[in-house]
Design an enzyme around this catalytic site. Structure first.
Site, PDB file in Angstrom:
ATOM      1  N   HIS A 162       0.237  11.911  28.509  1.00 49.72           N
ATOM      2  CA  HIS A 162       0.179  11.095  27.327  1.00 49.72           C
ATOM      3  C   HIS A 162       1.351  10.671  27.008  1.00 49.72           C
ATOM      4  O   HIS A 162       1.847   9.388  26.601  1.00 49.72           O
ATOM      5  CB  HIS A 162      -0.278  11.732  26.118  1.00 49.72           C
ATOM      6  CG  HIS A 162      -0.437  11.158  25.049  1.00 49.72           C
ATOM      7  ND1 HIS A 162      -1.602  10.503  24.365  1.00 49.72           N
ATOM      8  CD2 HIS A 162       0.658  10.859  24.010  1.00 49.72           C
ATOM      9  CE1 HIS A 162      -1.312  10.143  23.320  1.00 49.72           C
ATOM     10  NE2 HIS A 162      -0.198  10.342  22.715  1.00 49.72           N
ATOM     11  N   GLU A 163       2.752  11.451  26.744  1.00 48.88           N
ATOM     12  CA  GLU A 163       3.847  10.886  26.167  1.00 48.88           C
ATOM     13  C   GLU A 163       4.566  10.001  27.088  1.00 48.88           C
ATOM     14  O   GLU A 163       5.523   9.146  26.741  1.00 48.88           O
ATOM     15  CB  GLU A 163       4.765  12.131  25.937  1.00 48.88           C
ATOM     16  CG  GLU A 163       3.999  13.134  24.710  1.00 48.88           C
ATOM     17  CD  GLU A 163       4.196  12.203  23.420  1.00 48.88           C
ATOM     18  OE1 GLU A 163       4.554  11.278  23.028  1.00 48.88           O
ATOM     19  OE2 GLU A 163       2.961  12.667  22.721  1.00 48.88           O
TER      20      GLU A 163
END
Length: 700
Positions: A484-485
């Site tokens: 995600h990051e």
């Protein structure tokens, strides 16, 4: 390097020759910050100089006697404040990822200085008049699409800040902004204080059910806190959630859960309740000064959703089937407790523990079985490899780039032609000097206004560090967080725009999560796991049977996950739509709203109000926490484009994804960008389908 000595690297290293390193050219690879030379006391003088420089630049723009042009007004605004951006980026990176008491004290002062600096600029009538004149004749200016977008966003920024208000309303708005800056800083400091003050020391008799990887992390956490040979649980989510899932000690689960959910709500010096009440009143007052009925109405006008009603519609559409699924799961968990001879009612600190048992029974899968195959380094390699296959970028680790902590790693990113594109910093491990959570930020944004400026992009996580020769092993949730990051990171690294204000993640909040959440899909693809999920001891690939069981188990417990998120998003929306004067007790309001939506008592909000940093440590996500779900509608639909192509790395789809989503930053309207990529608007049912919540009963 020990925690104490590494903190000192920021606070007490020898001063750089010739004065303040923040005010000098950086003679480092890629002109990166020389962290070892930067001391806490350098920041206030650097900010003061940066504020003065920026103010002079702004004064020159607004007093320019020449007729306003795009170049002497909008472009000049874009060129202004370079030193301020440079100093701010380094400062806020350290405050979030590697703070110390001196830095936190300075942050309170800087927050006030920032508000006092930006208020008069953002509400300046002369600047607003210049921009408005350009907007009025935009059709005759022969602007590029990006320039048109920048002009509109610049005008919107001044308009929404209050540049068109009366002098009295501007003065009050400025007062409110200053007070909100102070309150948001206090909120985050209080939360960090409660997180730092609490640990649970574990004895040998307290380890029942905990895997060896957790015990190793607990030992490492104790070492970091000056307790060698001990084992501690901290209030980092990366500690709390696995403890609640694995520990068979119900009394300790209750203790950890209550401490975690009470952060900022202990009626001590770190209590955030009074801050919340004041923040809500001030936000509402500011919104009404600008002509909006509520803060949510103000906030959402400048988003894809546009209105609180649209947000509520999405959340309620998801809430009903999610709650129905959660209630059915609750009954199944209670049956499991009874079957085991337990004579107690399922409580919130029991859910994860018994859900894991139920998952093992239904899907024959538990996180502990796959964790040895999810070593951090392998998952980093997987994230990089997917980016290479999709976008042609490559990653090579650099040991010569200065970092703020010995654990931070840096990679040089090159495009498909071998040209330098970015630096990527990864700061993955939890430590006392780091705030909780995971985030992406930057030390420098991409732009091409004056030369080709390559970005410096950061991912910060809070994974448990391996010890005793064992690498850091990730849970499936941790691995998803890493992807995600990194998706946010790619949004910054692949940016290809001219103007800094439109760079990378400078997009609507309910669009910014699309690149990050979309990237999560690759982490759970069989061909990615087959290549990179290898046992940390033997190097053996993930067994086919375990892979199948992992994929089958993905939709398990989605009722719980959706309920804990949507309830928080609804709470955010209610805080900012209901009259602030009607909210006099945060706990009572929380209880009232949860009863109204029928929140199962066995599930807690993902973020209780007093620890809801997304919406009270600043206002970036205030009335905007729903954004993750709004973006999930798009990401679930967007990944369908690859599925329809029968190739998750399809070159044509990947090129559209690169050109229309990842590289375009804020240079185009997000709905237009999505339609350009997908050929149509997203289909909302894609989200429910992905979570396995379609065709669920409406009530329970």
């Amino acid at each position: 390097m020990s925690e104490a000595s590494s903190s000192a690297a920021v606070a007490s290293s020898s001063q750089a020759p010739g004065g303040n390193p923040l005010l000098q050219p950086w003679q480092t690879p890629f002109e990166t910050p020389p962290f070892a030379d930067i001391r806490s006391e350098h920041f206030l003088p650097a900010f003061d100089k940066a504020f003065a420089e920026h103010s002079a630049e702004i004064e020159a723009i607004k007093t320019n006697p020449a007729e306003p042009t795009f170049e002497n007004t909008v472009t000049a605004l874009e060129r202004s404040g370079k030193l301020l951006s440079k100093v701010s980026a380094v400062f806020y990176d350290l405050v979030g990822a590697h703070s110390n008491p001196e830095l936190l004290k300075i942050e309170s002062e800087v927050a006030l200085k920032q508000a006092r600096h930006w208020n008069p600029i953002s509400m300046d009538a002369a600047l607003f008049a210049r921009v408005s004149r350009l907007r009025d004749k935009a059709a005759s200016l022969k602007l590029t699409p990006e320039e048109k977008r920048l002009l509109e966003r610049t005008w919107t920024g001044f308009h929404r800040a209050g540049a068109g208000l009366s002098d009295a309303a501007k003065a009050r708005t400025a007062e409110i902004n200053e007070r909100l800056a102070h309150l948001s800083t206090d909120f985050s400091h209080h939360l960090l204080g409660d997180e730092q003050d609490w640990t649970l020391e574990l004895g040998e008799d307290d380890l029942a059910g905990l895997p060896a990887s957790f015990v190793a992390s607990a030992k490492a956490a104790a070492d970091e806190r000056g307790k060698p040979g001990k084992m501690v649980v901290t209030l980092s989510r990366s500690f709390v959630e696995p403890f609640l899932k694995d520990s068979s000690r119900r009394d300790l689960r209750e203790k950890v859960f209550k401490a975690f959910t009470a952060r900022g709500d202990n009626q001590n010096a770190n209590d955030n309740s009074a801050i919340i009440l004041e923040v809500l009143k001030l936000r509402e007052e500011r919104a009404k000064l600008l002509g909006y009925p509520s803060f949510a109405a103000y906030r959402l006008e400048d988003s894809m959703a546009k209105t609180p009603e649209a947000v509520r519609g999405l959340l309620e559409r998801v809430w009903k089937p999610a709650r129905a699924r959660a209630m059915a799961d609750r009954d199944a968990l209670q049956e499991l407790i009874t079957e085991e001879g337990g004579n107690f009612k399922l409580a919130a600190w029991d859910w994860r523990y018994y859900a894991e048992k139920l998952r093992q029974r239904r899907a024959n899968f538990d996180d502990a079985s796959i964790k040895p195959y999810l070593a951090l380094d392998h998952m980093i390699d997987a994230a990089f490899d997917c980016a290479t296959r999709l976008f042609g970028v490559t990653f090579a680790e650099r040991k010569d780039v200065p970092v703020w902590h010995p654990d931070v790693r840096v990679w040089e990113v090159k495009d498909a032609s071998g040209k330098h594109q970015a630096l990527f910093y990864g700061d993955y491990f939890a430590r006392p000097s780091k705030r909780s959570g995971a985030w992406m930020t930057s030390l420098r944004d991409q732009q091409k206004l004056d030369g080709d400026v390559a970005p410096l992009i950061i991912n910060v996580c809070n994974f448990s560090k391996g010890t005793d020769g064992q690498p850091s092993l990730l849970s499936p949730d941790d691995a998803r967080t890493l992807f995600h990051e990194f998706g946010h990171g790619l949004h910054g690294m692949l940016s290809n725009v001219v103007y800094p204000s439109l760079s990378g993640t400078s997009v609507f909040t309910d669009f910014v999560e699309l690149p990050s959440q979309l990237y999560e899909h690759w982490q759970e693809q069989p061909q990615v796991l087959q290549k990179f999920a290898r046992h940390y001891q033997t190097g053996e690939p993930l067994p086919e049977d375990l892979l199948k069981r992992f994929i089958a188990a993905r939709k398990f417990n989605q009722g719980f996950a959706t309920v804990e998120f949507v309830s928080s998003a609804l709470m955010d929306l209610e805080f900012h739509t209901q009259p602030a004067a009607s909210i006099t007790d945060v706990r009572a309001f929380e209880k009232q709203e949860l009863e109204k939506i029928g929140m199962p008592s066995e599930i807690a909000l993902r973020h209780r109000p007093q620890q809801f940093g997304h919406i009270f440590s600043g206002d970036h996500y205030a009335s905007g926490y729903y954004s993750y779900m709004w973006s999930e509608v798009m990401d679930a639909d967007a990944f369908g484009a690859f599925e329809e192509a029968h190739n998750i790395f399809d070159p044509a789809v990947a090129k559209r994804l690169h050109d229309d989503i990842y590289s375009s930053g804020g240079s185009r309207d997000p709905e237009d960008a999505y339609i350009a990529f997908r050929g149509r608007k997203p289909e909302p049912d894609a989200l429910l389908r992905r979570r396995g919540l379609l065709n669920e009963p409406e009530a329970a």
